[in-house]
Enzyme design. Structure first.
Site, short mmCIF file in Angstrom:
data_model
loop_
_atom_site.label_atom_id
_atom_site.label_comp_id
_atom_site.label_asym_id
_atom_site.label_seq_id
_atom_site.Cartn_x
_atom_site.Cartn_y
_atom_site.Cartn_z
N ASP A 75 -140.60 -15.66 13.34
CA ASP A 75 -139.93 -14.45 13.80
C ASP A 75 -140.82 -13.24 13.54
O ASP A 75 -142.04 -13.36 13.51
CB ASP A 75 -138.57 -14.31 13.09
N HIS A 93 -135.57 -7.95 13.17
CA HIS A 93 -134.98 -9.15 13.76
C HIS A 93 -135.13 -10.35 12.83
O HIS A 93 -134.16 -11.09 12.58
CB HIS A 93 -135.65 -9.41 15.11
N SER A 129 -130.19 -15.41 19.46
CA SER A 129 -131.01 -15.25 18.25
C SER A 129 -130.20 -15.42 16.99
O SER A 129 -130.71 -15.85 15.96
CB SER A 129 -131.63 -13.84 18.22
#
Length: 494
Positions: A190, A232, A425
Site C-alpha cells: 500500500d 490509505h 480497499s
C-alpha cells in the site's frame, strides 16, 4: 491510490507457468467471438527515459545472465533482476529498446515491454544491484517490532462500538478463540504505514518492511516504507491489526504482525515494477498474507492481445504466483468502478498516468490485476445493510467473497487519529485479517487450503429481490455480488 487510488478513492471515501489455478474464473485470453481490444500506443521516444519489464524464457541462471547482457547491449540499465521468476526491470532512453532487446536476447527473452506510458520520474537507482543488495542485507532497522502496548483498562477500545463491520463478520466471537498470533505476518502492499500511530506502533515489524517505489528496487530504509502523501495504507493496516489497547479501534486480527510494503508513489500510482517488488519481497520474507487494495497502473485492465501490455501483466503474474508458492495468500480489492468483471466491454479511464485516457474496447482477456490473477482472493464490498456497495465491482465467477467496505472506521495519519473511508480497499483488509486469524488458529494450512476454507465458511447470501442497481446473477452460495458469501471470522478459526 486510484481504484482505490487517491483520485478515484476520494469519490467514495470520506477523506510461468507456475501452474496455479484461479479460484475465480478470469481468463488469460479473450474468446474467439469477442472483438480485439483497442490498442494504446506508447511513444517511447529517443532521449526519454522509460521503464521496462524483460521476461526471460525460463529462469535458469544462464538465460537470466544472457538476458541481462542483452539489456545492456540494447542501451539499457538493469535496475533489478528477479532470477527466481526470470524477470528483469530495466531503464532505457532508446526509443527502440524493447525491439532491440528482443533481437539481442538470442532466444533467452520471451517478451519485453514498457511499464508505463510516460517517462520515469524517480530516476534510475544509483549503483550496481549486487552491491546494493549486499549493503541492504547489512542494514539493521532502527527499531524492530516492540512489545504489545498493555491495555490501559479492561474496558473495550472506546471507538470499537462504531465498528459495525466487526459484528457483521463475527469477529468478537472469533476473538474468543484467537485474536491472532504474533508469528503470523501480514504485508500491507500500500502507501505505507504510520509507525508512530498508537494503534499500530506495536504491530509493525520494521525488519520485514520495505519500500518498492524507487523504480522497483527494494529499499529497507525506514523512510522508504513510511507514508508520505497518503494515509490509505495506514487505514488499511488499522482494519487488519489495530491493537487492542484501551483506546481507538481494534483490528480484525489485533495480535498479528504487520509489514509495511510501500508500492504507491507520491502521485498515487502503482506501476508494475512496484507491485512485482512487493510480491517478491513478500515471498522472500515468507509472509503469510498480503493485502492489495489497488489496481496496477496505468491500465485498469491489462490486455493479453496488446503486445505493449502483455509483458508487464505476465511479469506481475509470475511474481504473485512465485510468492504464493512460498506460502503467501494474496487478498485483493475487486475495484471501485461499478463494473461487471465477468462481462467487460469498455474501459474509459486508462491509461491514467498521462494527459488523458483513451476510451477503449476491452474483452475477457483484459484483466484487472492483481484481483483477477490466478489464486488471488478477490473481495467485493457491501454496505451495513448487507447489499453490494454502489461503487463495488462484481461479476459471476470473478468474486470469491464479500466483506464490509462502506463507511469503515480505522486509523489515519492526521493527528495519529481515526477516520472513515469507503471502498473495496476497506473490504479486502477485512478478509486479510480473517485469514490472519485462520492462520493463527491453524498454522499448518497451505494457501490453497486457507482459500478453500475461507470460501467454504462464508455466509451464503442470495441475490437481492428484485436485483439492485448492479444486476445480480447466480445462486445462493455463488453469485456475482457476494461470490461464495460474506466472510465469517468465527467459521475461519473454529
Amino acid at each position: 491510490m486510484r481504484h482505490l487510488r487517491l483520485t478515484r478513492l476520494a469519490a467514495v471515501a470520506t477523506l510461468i507457468g507456475l501452474g496455479l489455478l484461479t479460484t475465480h474464473g478470469a481468463s488469460a485470453t479473450s474468446r474467439a467471438d469477442e472483438p480485439r481490444s483497442t490498442p494504446v500506443p506508447i511513444a517511447t521516444a529517443d532521449g526519454s527515459l522509460f521503464s521496462y519489464v524483460v521476461n526471460v524464457s525460463d529462469p535458469s541462471e544462464s538465460r537470466v545472465r544472457t538476458a541481462e547482457r542483452a539489456v545492456r547491449d540494447a542501451g539499457g540499465v538493469v535496475v533489478q533482476t528477479w532470477p527466481q521468476i526470470g524477470v528483469i526491470i530495466a531503464h532505457s532512453d532508446r526509443g527502440n529498446f524493447a525491439r532491440q532487446v528482443l533481437s539481442s536476447g538470442k532466444g533467452a527473452i520471451a517478451s519485453a515491454g514498457p511499464t508505463r506510458t510516460v517517462p520515469v520520474t524517480e530516476g534510475t537507482p544509483k549503483g550496481d544491484q549486487a552491491a546494493w543488495d549486499a549493503a541492504d542485507r547489512r542494514r539493521v532497522p532502527r527499531a524492530p517490532i516492540g512489545p504489545a502496548t498493555p491495555p490501559s483498562s479492561t474496558a473495550p477500545d472506546p471507538r470499537s462500538a462504531a465498528q459495525w463491520d466487526m459484528e457483521m463478520l463475527k469477529v468478537p466471537a472469533a476473538h474468543e478463540v484467537t485474536a491472532g498470533s504474533r508469528g503470523v505476518l501480514v504485508g500491507a502492499l500500500d502507501s505505507g504505514i504510520d509507525a508512530d500511530h498508537p494503534d499500530l506502533a506495536g504491530r509493525i515489524d520494521w525488519s520485514t518492511s520495505v519500500g518498492c517505489v524507487d523504480a522497483g528496487r527494494p529499499n529497507r530504509e525506514v523512510a522508504a516504507w513510511r507514508p508520505t502523501a497518503s494515509d490509505h495504507g495506514t487505514h488499511v493496516a488499522g482494519i487488519i491489526a489495530a491493537e487492542r489497547n484501551g483506546y481507538g479501534t481494534v483490528g480484525v486480527a489485533p495480535g498479528v504482525t504487520l509489514a509495511s510494503v510501500k508500492v504507491v508513489n507520491d502521485d498515487g500510482l502503482i506501476y508494475p515494477e512496484y507491485a512485482i517488488c512487493g510480491f517478491m519481497w513478500a515471498g522472500q520474507q515468507r509472509m503469510d498474507i498480503t493485502n492489495n487494495s489497488y489496481f496496477i497502473d496505468p491500465f485498469e485492465y491489462w490486455c493479453a492481445d496488446q503486445p505493449e501490455q502483455a509483458p508487464a501483466r505476465e511479469a506481475v503474474r509470475r511474481a504473485a504466483a512465485w510468492s504464493r508458492s512460498r506460502g503467501v495468500v494474496h487478498v485483493a480489492a475487486a475495484g471501485n468502478s461499478s463494473q461487471n468483471l465477468a462481462k467487460k466491454t469498455t474501459d474509459p479511464a486508462s491509461p491514467n498516468d498521462g494527459p488523458s485516457p483513451t476510451r477503449r474496447t476491452i474483452n475477457s482477456g483484459c484483466l484487472d490485476i492483481p484481483t483477477e490473477l490466478p489464486g488471488v482472493v478477490s473481495v467485493s464490498s457491501i454496505e451495513r445493510s448487507g447489499e453490494l456497495s454502489p461503487f463495488s465491482n462484481y461479476g459471476l465467477g470473478a468474486i470469491d467473497v464479500a466483506a464490509p467496505g462502506s463507511g469503515i472506521l480505522s486509523t489515519v495519519t492526521r493527528d495519529n487519529g481515526w477516520g472513515v473511508k469507503s471502498g473495496t480497499s476497506m473490504a479486502a483488509p477485512q478478509v486479510a485479517g480473517v485469514l490472519a486469524l485462520m492462520k493463527s488458529a491453524h498454522p499448518d494450512l497451505t494457501p490453497a487450503e486457507m482459500t478453500d476454507r475461507l470460501r467454504a465458511g462464508a455466509t451464503s447470501r442470495s441475490c437481492p429481490t428484485p436485483a439492485g442497481g448492479s444486476a445480480c446473477v447466480g445462486t445462493k452460495g455463488d453469485n456475482s455480488h457476494y461470490g461464495r458469501g460474506i466472510v465469517d471470522a468465527l467459521a475461519a478459526v473454529r
